[in-house]
Design a protein around this motif. Structure first.
Motif, PDB file in Angstrom:
ATOM      1  N   MET A   4       0.873  -1.169   0.000  1.00 45.23           N
ATOM      2  CA  MET A   4       0.000   0.000   0.000  1.00 45.23           C
ATOM      3  C   MET A   4       0.910   1.217   0.000  1.00 45.23           C
ATOM      4  O   MET A   4       1.921   1.239   0.681  1.00 45.23           O
ATOM      5  N   GLY A   5       0.535   2.229  -0.777  1.00 47.47           N
ATOM      6  CA  GLY A   5       1.380   3.408  -0.963  1.00 47.47           C
ATOM      7  C   GLY A   5       1.664   4.205   0.308  1.00 47.47           C
ATOM      8  O   GLY A   5       0.988   4.065   1.289  1.00 47.47           O
ATOM      9  N   GLY A   6       2.701   5.046   0.361  1.00 47.58           N
ATOM     10  CA  GLY A   6       3.151   5.741   1.556  1.00 47.58           C
ATOM     11  C   GLY A   6       3.843   7.148   1.463  1.00 47.58           C
ATOM     12  O   GLY A   6       4.211   7.507   0.387  1.00 47.58           O
ATOM     13  N   TYR A   7       4.095   8.139   2.651  1.00 51.80           N
ATOM     14  CA  TYR A   7       4.646   9.542   2.698  1.00 51.80           C
ATOM     15  C   TYR A   7       6.050   9.600   3.286  1.00 51.80           C
ATOM     16  O   TYR A   7       6.263   9.067   4.361  1.00 51.80           O
ATOM     17  N   GLN A   8       6.931  10.254   2.595  1.00 51.45           N
ATOM     18  CA  GLN A   8       8.324  10.376   3.017  1.00 51.45           C
ATOM     19  C   GLN A   8       8.895   9.004   3.348  1.00 51.45           C
ATOM     20  O   GLN A   8       9.604   8.824   4.327  1.00 51.45           O
ATOM     21  N   ALA A   9       8.534   8.061   2.543  1.00 47.19           N
ATOM     22  CA  ALA A   9       8.968   6.690   2.778  1.00 47.19           C
ATOM     23  C   ALA A   9      10.385   6.486   2.292  1.00 47.19           C
ATOM     24  O   ALA A   9      10.823   7.134   1.358  1.00 47.19           O
ATOM     25  N   GLN A  10      11.084   5.586   2.950  1.00 51.68           N
ATOM     26  CA  GLN A  10      12.416   5.245   2.491  1.00 51.68           C
ATOM     27  C   GLN A  10      12.323   4.496   1.169  1.00 51.68           C
ATOM     28  O   GLN A  10      13.161   4.652   0.311  1.00 51.68           O
ATOM     29  N   ARG A  11      11.321   3.676   1.004  1.00 54.57           N
ATOM     30  CA  ARG A  11      11.101   2.948  -0.244  1.00 54.57           C
ATOM     31  C   ARG A  11       9.913   3.587  -0.937  1.00 54.57           C
ATOM     32  O   ARG A  11       8.810   3.572  -0.427  1.00 54.57           O
ATOM     33  N   GLN A  12      10.137   4.137  -2.086  1.00 54.79           N
ATOM     34  CA  GLN A  12       9.060   4.755  -2.846  1.00 54.79           C
ATOM     35  C   GLN A  12       8.572   3.783  -3.911  1.00 54.79           C
ATOM     36  O   GLN A  12       9.361   3.054  -4.489  1.00 54.79           O
ATOM     37  N   ILE A  13       7.293   3.791  -4.153  1.00 52.75           N
ATOM     38  CA  ILE A  13       6.707   2.979  -5.210  1.00 52.75           C
ATOM     39  C   ILE A  13       6.142   3.950  -6.223  1.00 52.75           C
ATOM     40  O   ILE A  13       5.365   4.837  -5.872  1.00 52.75           O
ATOM     41  N   GLN A  14       6.509   3.794  -7.461  1.00 52.51           N
ATOM     42  CA  GLN A  14       5.945   4.616  -8.516  1.00 52.51           C
ATOM     43  C   GLN A  14       4.876   3.800  -9.220  1.00 52.51           C
ATOM     44  O   GLN A  14       5.090   2.637  -9.540  1.00 52.51           O
ATOM     45  N   PHE A  15       3.728   4.440  -9.454  1.00 52.71           N
ATOM     46  CA  PHE A  15       2.650   3.777 -10.164  1.00 52.71           C
ATOM     47  C   PHE A  15       2.535   4.368 -11.554  1.00 52.71           C
ATOM     48  O   PHE A  15       2.853   5.539 -11.775  1.00 52.71           O
ATOM     49  N   LYS A  16       2.079   3.551 -12.475  1.00 55.52           N
ATOM     50  CA  LYS A  16       1.907   4.007 -13.850  1.00 55.52           C
ATOM     51  C   LYS A  16       0.910   5.159 -13.871  1.00 55.52           C
ATOM     52  O   LYS A  16      -0.002   5.222 -13.050  1.00 55.52           O
ATOM     53  N   SER A  17       1.088   6.074 -14.823  1.00 57.77           N
ATOM     54  CA  SER A  17       0.196   7.231 -14.904  1.00 57.77           C
ATOM     55  C   SER A  17      -1.230   6.770 -15.202  1.00 57.77           C
ATOM     56  O   SER A  17      -1.458   5.716 -15.782  1.00 57.77           O
ATOM     57  N   SER A  18      -2.174   7.591 -14.775  1.00 57.76           N
ATOM     58  CA  SER A  18      -3.582   7.231 -14.887  1.00 57.76           C
ATOM     59  C   SER A  18      -4.437   8.496 -14.952  1.00 57.76           C
ATOM     60  O   SER A  18      -4.067   9.519 -14.381  1.00 57.76           O
ATOM     61  N   PRO A  19      -5.592   8.427 -15.614  1.00 54.35           N
ATOM     62  CA  PRO A  19      -6.504   9.578 -15.606  1.00 54.35           C
ATOM     63  C   PRO A  19      -7.195   9.761 -14.263  1.00 54.35           C
ATOM     64  O   PRO A  19      -7.871  10.753 -14.041  1.00 54.35           O
ATOM     65  N   PHE A  20      -7.010   8.837 -13.312  1.00 58.20           N
ATOM     66  CA  PHE A  20      -7.691   8.892 -12.021  1.00 58.20           C
ATOM     67  C   PHE A  20      -6.960   9.737 -10.989  1.00 58.20           C
ATOM     68  O   PHE A  20      -7.503  10.018  -9.934  1.00 58.20           O
ATOM     69  N   TYR A  21      -5.710  10.115 -11.248  1.00 52.35           N
ATOM     70  CA  TYR A  21      -4.966  10.919 -10.285  1.00 52.35           C
ATOM     71  C   TYR A  21      -3.862  11.698 -10.993  1.00 52.35           C
ATOM     72  O   TYR A  21      -3.410  11.324 -12.058  1.00 52.35           O
ATOM     73  N   GLU A  22      -3.458  12.812 -10.368  1.00 54.66           N
ATOM     74  CA  GLU A  22      -2.359  13.644 -10.842  1.00 54.66           C
ATOM     75  C   GLU A  22      -1.404  13.895  -9.689  1.00 54.66           C
ATOM     76  O   GLU A  22      -1.840  14.119  -8.567  1.00 54.66           O
ATOM     77  N   ASN A  23      -0.133  13.912  -9.967  1.00 58.36           N
ATOM     78  CA  ASN A  23       0.892  14.273  -8.990  1.00 58.36           C
ATOM     79  C   ASN A  23       0.646  13.667  -7.610  1.00 58.36           C
ATOM     80  O   ASN A  23       0.522  14.391  -6.626  1.00 58.36           O
TER      81      ASN A  23
END
Length: 140
Positions: A4-23
């Motif tokens: 599950m995604g997270g803030y100022q995390a040591q391990r960042q997960i990048q998700f593919k771009s989508s029309p459902f969210y920006e930045n």
């Protein structure tokens, strides 16, 4: 494996771009959902907004809090992941069930969207929100 995604995390997960969210910005550290042989498991975390974050909700109706999940290991970190939740998953915010399609189309990774949990959150500074994801992710 899922996360599950997270803030100022040591391990960042990048998700593919989508029309459902920006930045998207992360709010909590990623949580690894470990596979079990037979049983269901629960991933838990707490979300508490600071004054600045709470103020953003009041000033902008477009600010959303969404839950992301990746189906694969997030190594290498630079490779964008599809959004995919475990096949059997139930999401709760503050003990309330979240009604959302976590499976997507024909259980195909990348065919579902992140889950918008904004309406179920307590958006005042200092108030704690509990998030639970009950899942069955078997290693068989």
């Amino acid at each position: 494996m899922a996360a599950m995604g997270g803030y100022q995390a040591q391990r960042q997960i990048q998700f593919k771009s989508s029309p459902f969210y920006e930045n998207p910005r992360t709010l909590i550290a990623p949580i690894e959902l470990k596979a079990r042989e037979h049983t269901r498991d629960t991933a838990r975390c707490n979300i508490t907004f600071n004054h600045e974050q709470a103020q953003r909700f009041q000033e902008n109706d477009n600010v959303r809090v969404m839950v992301f999940c990746a189906a694969e290991s997030f190594e290498p970190a630079w490779k964008p992941q599809d959004i995919a939740f475990p096949h059997h998953a139930e999401l709760k915010i503050n003990q309330d069930d979240v009604r959302a399609n976590l499976k997507g189309l024909k259980n195909k990774p990348g065919s579902t969207r992140p889950v918008d949990i904004t309406p179920l959150l307590r958006k005042k500074a200092g108030q704690q929100n509990s998030l639970e994801l009950v899942y069955a992710l078997t290693s068989k």
